[in-house]
Scaffold this motif. Sequence first.
Motif, PDB file in Angstrom:
ATOM      1  N   HIS A   1       0.747  -1.282  -0.113  1.00 23.92           N
ATOM      2  CA  HIS A   1      -0.234   0.319   0.205  1.00 23.92           C
ATOM      3  C   HIS A   1       0.932   0.839   0.012  1.00 23.92           C
ATOM      4  O   HIS A   1       0.137   2.103  -0.155  1.00 23.92           O
TER       5      HIS A   1
ATOM      6  N   HIS B   1      -8.038   6.538   4.722  1.00 20.91           N
ATOM      7  CA  HIS B   1      -8.217   5.358   6.114  1.00 20.91           C
ATOM      8  C   HIS B   1      -9.816   5.775   6.719  1.00 20.91           C
ATOM      9  O   HIS B   1     -10.627   4.811   6.933  1.00 20.91           O
TER      10      HIS B   1
ATOM     11  N   TRP C   1     -12.308   4.927   3.927  1.00 20.97           N
ATOM     12  CA  TRP C   1     -11.987   3.485   3.822  1.00 20.97           C
ATOM     13  C   TRP C   1     -12.959   2.568   4.863  1.00 20.97           C
ATOM     14  O   TRP C   1     -13.297   1.844   4.955  1.00 20.97           O
ATOM     15  N   LEU C   2     -12.538   3.228   6.259  1.00 19.09           N
ATOM     16  CA  LEU C   2     -13.623   3.017   7.731  1.00 19.09           C
ATOM     17  C   LEU C   2     -15.217   2.524   7.614  1.00 19.09           C
ATOM     18  O   LEU C   2     -15.865   1.936   7.800  1.00 19.09           O
TER      19      LEU C   2
ATOM     20  N   LEU D   1      -9.578  -5.078  11.068  1.00 19.89           N
ATOM     21  CA  LEU D   1     -10.256  -4.111  10.118  1.00 19.89           C
ATOM     22  C   LEU D   1      -9.507  -3.006  10.870  1.00 19.89           C
ATOM     23  O   LEU D   1      -8.893  -1.833   9.657  1.00 19.89           O
ATOM     24  N   GLU D   2     -10.224  -2.741  11.546  1.00 23.88           N
ATOM     25  CA  GLU D   2      -9.862  -0.570  12.035  1.00 23.88           C
ATOM     26  C   GLU D   2      -8.195  -0.944  12.599  1.00 23.88           C
ATOM     27  O   GLU D   2      -7.527   0.462  12.148  1.00 23.88           O
TER      28      GLU D   2
ATOM     29  N   ALA E   1      -6.738  -1.346   9.247  1.00 27.03           N
ATOM     30  CA  ALA E   1      -6.757   0.097   8.717  1.00 27.03           C
ATOM     31  C   ALA E   1      -5.655   1.845   8.926  1.00 27.03           C
ATOM     32  O   ALA E   1      -5.261   1.905   8.575  1.00 27.03           O
TER      33      ALA E   1
END
Length: 125
Positions: A75, A85, A88-89, A113-114, A117
């Motif tokens: 990335h 960010h 995305w979340l 996932l948090e 990210a």
Amino acid sequence: MSQTFYERAGGEKTFNDLVSHFYALVAVNPILRPMYPENDLHGAGRRLQMFLEQYWGGPTTYSDERGHPRLRKRHAQFHISQKEHDAWLVCMKDAVNGLEIADDLKSELWQYLEAAAAAMINAAE
């Protein structure tokens, strides 16, 4: 033998549902959509699904095809600030909430996932 998260969550169908929902939102998100090559949303979705399935105890297709995940390195070419960010979340939270799995599984998935990210942030605003 205990089941993996992948199995408990419903396997391929659950991860396909998650990624399909997520990328449907990315496709219309003004912050995220420009980060993807015009013809690569499907490819990005496939890679994310393979990665998540492998991470959660499913098939090792991601590593078999692409090698070690190296998320930050893969990335690094993208400008990911707090703004990207957060966008995305927002999309991913909607996708996770849309899954038909137990709340404790959603919570465990969301926590990962948090954290993932947050680890991808590589730029100031």
